[in-house]
Design a protein around this motif. Structure first.
Motif, mmCIF file in Angstrom:
data_model
loop_
_atom_site.group_PDB
_atom_site.id
_atom_site.type_symbol
_atom_site.label_atom_id
_atom_site.label_comp_id
_atom_site.label_asym_id
_atom_site.label_seq_id
_atom_site.Cartn_x
_atom_site.Cartn_y
_atom_site.Cartn_z
ATOM 1 N N ASN A 64 -22.776 -13.341 -1.284
ATOM 2 C CA ASN A 64 -22.014 -13.479 -2.519
ATOM 3 C C ASN A 64 -22.727 -14.383 -3.508
ATOM 4 O OD1 ASN A 64 -19.665 -15.249 -4.046
ATOM 5 N ND2 ASN A 64 -19.206 -13.062 -3.976
ATOM 6 N N VAL A 65 -23.250 -15.496 -3.014
ATOM 7 C CA VAL A 65 -23.970 -16.423 -3.886
ATOM 8 C C VAL A 65 -25.185 -15.734 -4.496
ATOM 9 C CG1 VAL A 65 -25.330 -18.550 -3.970
ATOM 10 C CG2 VAL A 65 -23.175 -18.489 -2.696
ATOM 11 N N ALA A 66 -25.902 -14.957 -3.679
ATOM 12 C CA ALA A 66 -27.075 -14.234 -4.185
ATOM 13 C C ALA A 66 -26.680 -13.253 -5.279
ATOM 14 C CB ALA A 66 -27.770 -13.506 -3.038
ATOM 15 N N SER A 67 -25.553 -12.575 -5.098
ATOM 16 C CA SER A 67 -25.080 -11.627 -6.110
ATOM 17 C C SER A 67 -24.713 -12.337 -7.412
ATOM 18 C CB SER A 67 -23.861 -10.853 -5.579
ATOM 19 O OG SER A 67 -24.207 -10.043 -4.478
ATOM 20 N N VAL A 68 -24.009 -13.466 -7.287
ATOM 21 C CA VAL A 68 -23.602 -14.223 -8.479
ATOM 22 C C VAL A 68 -24.825 -14.735 -9.226
ATOM 23 C CG1 VAL A 68 -22.431 -16.311 -9.278
ATOM 24 C CG2 VAL A 68 -21.362 -14.887 -7.520
ATOM 25 N N VAL A 69 -25.803 -15.244 -8.494
ATOM 26 C CA VAL A 69 -27.017 -15.779 -9.117
ATOM 27 C C VAL A 69 -27.832 -14.663 -9.762
ATOM 28 C CG1 VAL A 69 -29.233 -16.889 -8.630
ATOM 29 C CG2 VAL A 69 -27.126 -17.819 -7.652
ATOM 30 N N THR A 70 -27.921 -13.547 -9.098
ATOM 31 C CA THR A 70 -28.636 -12.402 -9.673
ATOM 32 C C THR A 70 -27.968 -11.960 -10.969
ATOM 33 O OG1 THR A 70 -29.370 -11.633 -7.493
ATOM 34 C CG2 THR A 70 -29.355 -10.013 -9.279
ATOM 35 N N ALA A 71 -26.638 -11.935 -10.959
ATOM 36 C CA ALA A 71 -25.889 -11.562 -12.165
ATOM 37 C C ALA A 71 -26.150 -12.554 -13.289
ATOM 38 C CB ALA A 71 -24.400 -11.482 -11.857
ATOM 39 N N ALA A 72 -26.184 -13.839 -12.948
ATOM 40 C CA ALA A 72 -26.459 -14.867 -13.951
ATOM 41 C C ALA A 72 -27.848 -14.684 -14.550
ATOM 42 C CB ALA A 72 -26.334 -16.256 -13.322
ATOM 43 N N ASP A 73 -28.814 -14.429 -13.688
ATOM 44 C CA ASP A 73 -30.199 -14.267 -14.126
ATOM 45 C C ASP A 73 -30.369 -13.030 -15.012
ATOM 46 O OD1 ASP A 73 -33.131 -15.158 -13.626
ATOM 47 O OD2 ASP A 73 -33.170 -13.010 -13.213
ATOM 48 N N LYS A 74 -29.806 -11.921 -14.579
ATOM 49 C CA LYS A 74 -29.956 -10.663 -15.315
ATOM 50 C C LYS A 74 -29.033 -10.574 -16.525
ATOM 51 C CE LYS A 74 -32.800 -9.252 -12.119
ATOM 52 N NZ LYS A 74 -34.262 -9.314 -12.390
ATOM 53 N N GLY A 75 -27.929 -11.326 -16.484
ATOM 54 C CA GLY A 75 -26.936 -11.199 -17.548
ATOM 55 C C GLY A 75 -27.143 -12.116 -18.734
ATOM 56 N N GLY A 76 -28.061 -13.089 -18.614
ATOM 57 C CA GLY A 76 -28.357 -13.946 -19.756
ATOM 58 C C GLY A 76 -27.814 -15.358 -19.682
ATOM 59 N N ALA A 77 -27.419 -15.832 -18.496
ATOM 60 C CA ALA A 77 -26.949 -17.218 -18.353
ATOM 61 C C ALA A 77 -28.120 -18.188 -18.491
ATOM 62 C CB ALA A 77 -26.259 -17.403 -17.008
ATOM 63 N N THR A 78 -27.804 -19.445 -18.708
ATOM 64 C CA THR A 78 -28.848 -20.468 -18.831
ATOM 65 C C THR A 78 -28.926 -21.366 -17.600
ATOM 66 O OG1 THR A 78 -27.354 -22.032 -19.928
ATOM 67 C CG2 THR A 78 -28.584 -20.508 -21.340
ATOM 68 N N HIS A 79 -27.839 -21.414 -16.799
ATOM 69 C CA HIS A 79 -27.792 -22.256 -15.602
ATOM 70 C C HIS A 79 -26.956 -21.551 -14.529
ATOM 71 C CE1 HIS A 79 -28.598 -25.075 -18.862
ATOM 72 N NE2 HIS A 79 -29.006 -25.980 -17.990
ATOM 73 N N VAL A 80 -27.200 -21.927 -13.277
ATOM 74 C CA VAL A 80 -26.338 -21.481 -12.182
ATOM 75 C C VAL A 80 -25.842 -22.706 -11.436
ATOM 76 C CG1 VAL A 80 -27.375 -19.213 -11.882
ATOM 77 C CG2 VAL A 80 -28.330 -21.159 -10.644
ATOM 78 N N ASP A 81 -24.643 -22.601 -10.881
ATOM 79 C CA ASP A 81 -23.998 -23.711 -10.183
ATOM 80 C C ASP A 81 -23.547 -23.217 -8.819
ATOM 81 O OD1 ASP A 81 -22.137 -25.627 -9.212
ATOM 82 O OD2 ASP A 81 -21.650 -26.264 -11.244
ATOM 83 N N ILE A 82 -24.037 -23.848 -7.754
ATOM 84 C CA ILE A 82 -23.731 -23.401 -6.396
ATOM 85 C C ILE A 82 -23.245 -24.569 -5.552
ATOM 86 C CG2 ILE A 82 -25.458 -21.573 -6.544
ATOM 87 C CD1 ILE A 82 -27.279 -23.321 -4.752
ATOM 88 N N VAL A 106 -22.286 -6.279 -7.818
ATOM 89 C CA VAL A 106 -23.233 -7.057 -8.604
ATOM 90 C C VAL A 106 -23.445 -6.455 -9.988
ATOM 91 C CG1 VAL A 106 -25.299 -5.841 -7.767
ATOM 92 C CG2 VAL A 106 -25.458 -8.246 -8.525
ATOM 93 N N VAL A 107 -23.327 -5.134 -10.100
ATOM 94 C CA VAL A 107 -23.474 -4.491 -11.413
ATOM 95 C C VAL A 107 -22.339 -4.939 -12.343
ATOM 96 C CG1 VAL A 107 -23.520 -2.302 -12.666
ATOM 97 C CG2 VAL A 107 -24.697 -2.507 -10.464
ATOM 98 N N ALA A 108 -21.130 -4.984 -11.779
ATOM 99 C CA ALA A 108 -19.981 -5.456 -12.562
ATOM 100 C C ALA A 108 -20.149 -6.922 -12.935
ATOM 101 C CB ALA A 108 -18.691 -5.253 -11.776
ATOM 102 N N MET A 109 -20.713 -7.717 -12.021
ATOM 103 C CA MET A 109 -20.974 -9.127 -12.311
ATOM 104 C C MET A 109 -21.953 -9.269 -13.474
ATOM 105 S SD MET A 109 -21.385 -10.890 -8.549
ATOM 106 C CE MET A 109 -20.058 -10.974 -7.350
ATOM 107 N N ILE A 110 -23.029 -8.504 -13.427
ATOM 108 C CA ILE A 110 -24.029 -8.558 -14.500
ATOM 109 C C ILE A 110 -23.401 -8.193 -15.833
ATOM 110 C CG2 ILE A 110 -26.146 -7.512 -15.396
ATOM 111 C CD1 ILE A 110 -27.051 -7.154 -12.473
ATOM 112 N N ALA A 111 -22.585 -7.147 -15.812
ATOM 113 C CA ALA A 111 -21.934 -6.698 -17.047
ATOM 114 C C ALA A 111 -21.023 -7.790 -17.617
ATOM 115 C CB ALA A 111 -21.140 -5.428 -16.775
ATOM 116 N N GLU A 112 -20.306 -8.491 -16.740
ATOM 117 C CA GLU A 112 -19.397 -9.542 -17.204
ATOM 118 C C GLU A 112 -20.173 -10.737 -17.756
ATOM 119 O OE1 GLU A 112 -15.799 -11.210 -18.193
ATOM 120 O OE2 GLU A 112 -16.217 -9.173 -17.471
ATOM 121 N N VAL A 113 -21.238 -11.125 -17.062
ATOM 122 C CA VAL A 113 -22.065 -12.226 -17.563
ATOM 123 C C VAL A 113 -22.659 -11.864 -18.917
ATOM 124 C CG1 VAL A 113 -24.127 -13.631 -17.173
ATOM 125 C CG2 VAL A 113 -22.616 -13.088 -15.255
ATOM 126 N N ARG A 114 -23.163 -10.648 -19.028
ATOM 127 C CA ARG A 114 -23.768 -10.216 -20.290
ATOM 128 C C ARG A 114 -22.737 -10.181 -21.405
ATOM 129 N NH1 ARG A 114 -28.773 -6.251 -20.525
ATOM 130 N NH2 ARG A 114 -29.390 -8.015 -19.227
#
Length: 323
Positions: free
Chosen positions: A71-89, A266-274
């Motif tokens: 789950n953490v890997a999916s969230v981080v991947t979404a953050a990276d691909k979606g345009g976030a500036t930081h990740v928090d784990i 993870v695709v839905a996560m990326i879309a939401e981050v973006r």
């Protein structure tokens, strides 16, 4: 007053959160100086705080007690691909190693145990956070201003140079939140994070409900940002609708957790981050895209250099023949 608090690094063990004496500043560190030195050489504050200083930080939060690597890997991947500036784990060295292999974004680790931060920073974390208390509220545990201040003092003692963010509990009144933020700034916090989504129960559906959900943390961001000089991160209960409101209210960035980590795809996560990144006007430039650009730039420079060398040889050859 003490509270029984489960330490995230081991959900099976608990410790008592006790008041820290004023003499703490003069006490010698129990950690080796070599570890402190290496930890102090983590990502410079200027790099970590750049997005905050530009008032465009977007931190995606996987959860203080989320140790599920997939789950953490999916969230981080979404953050990276979606345009976030930081990740928090969660504050766990193995998770940090996993995450730093997936992204070049600054990695923040969250905990209420200052002693756990050092190993995480050694593993590659560039920022530490005292906060993300939601899981403790579920257990009926709340934090007093004195406890938050003690945790901040101890963390700053252990890691004097690492970027430190501290969450002000929404369980305090707004004036008390503001006062605590001022004291945290004095104790060396670099970022103040707000919260409040947990206490908000929207009565309306749709956009009205999203605004209701975010109103406590937006109010805190507005009040605190006018009382301190350090950046304020507005977090908890935010969405693409309310994230821009946080910046308008005075926040230098937003933190988003459940809107992302509750999704199963993870695709839905990326879309939401973006979607949230777009609402903040962030240009989506992921770590992979940066690497591709660097590769293309290096290839082009190499090609131009080869061409110039070839032209130089031809010119030299012609000059020799001419003379």
């Amino acid at each position: 007053m003490s509270s029984s608090i489960c330490i995230p690094n081991s959900l099976l063990s608990c410790t008592q959160l006790k008041s820290i004496p004023n003499s703490l500043h003069s006490q010698p560190l129990k950690h080796s100086s070599s570890l402190i030195t290496r930890a102090s050489l983590s990502t410079p504050k200027e790099t970590v705080l750049k997005s905050f200083n530009e008032r465009r930080a977007l931190k995606i939060i996987s959860g203080l007690q989320n140790f599920n690597k997939d789950n953490v890997a999916s969230v981080v991947t979404a953050a990276d691909k979606g345009g976030a500036t930081h990740v928090d784990i969660a504050c766990d060295p193995e998770l940090v190693k996993l995450v730093t292999s997936l992204t070049r974004l600054p990695v923040c680790v969250s905990s209420v145990d200052p002693s756990a931060f050092l190993a995480a920073v050694e593993a590659g974390a560039s920022m530490v956070e005292i906060g993300n208390y939601d899981s403790f509220y579920d257990a009926g545990i709340v934090f007093s201003p004195e406890q938050i201040l003690n945790l901040t003092v101890e963390t700053r003692r252990i890691l004097p140079l690492v970027t430190l963010s501290v969450t002000v509990p929404h369980t305090l009144s707004l004036p008390d939140q503001t006062k605590l933020a001022e004291l945290l700034e004095q104790e060396g916090a670099d970022i103040i994070q707000t919260e409040g989504g947990k206490c908000s129960n929207p009565s309306k559906p749709g956009v009205l409900g999203l605004i209701e959900k975010a109103s406590p943390t937006l109010a805190a961001a507005y009040s605190i940002s006018r009382a301190v000089k350090i950046p304020v991160m507005c977090a908890s209960g935010l969405s693409a609708v309310t994230a821009p409101m946080a910046i308008t209210a005075g926040a230098a960035g937003v933190g988003v957790g459940s809107a992302i980590n509750k999704l199963n795809d993870v695709v839905a996560m990326i879309a939401e981050v973006r979607s949230i990144a777009d609402s903040l006007g962030l240009a989506v430039t992921t770590g992979s895209e940066l690497e591709n650009r660097a590769h293309i730039w290096t290839r082009d420079v190499s090609y131009c250099s080869t061409r110039l060398q070839g032209l130089t040889r031809i010119r030299c050859s012609n000059d020799i023949q001419f003379f």
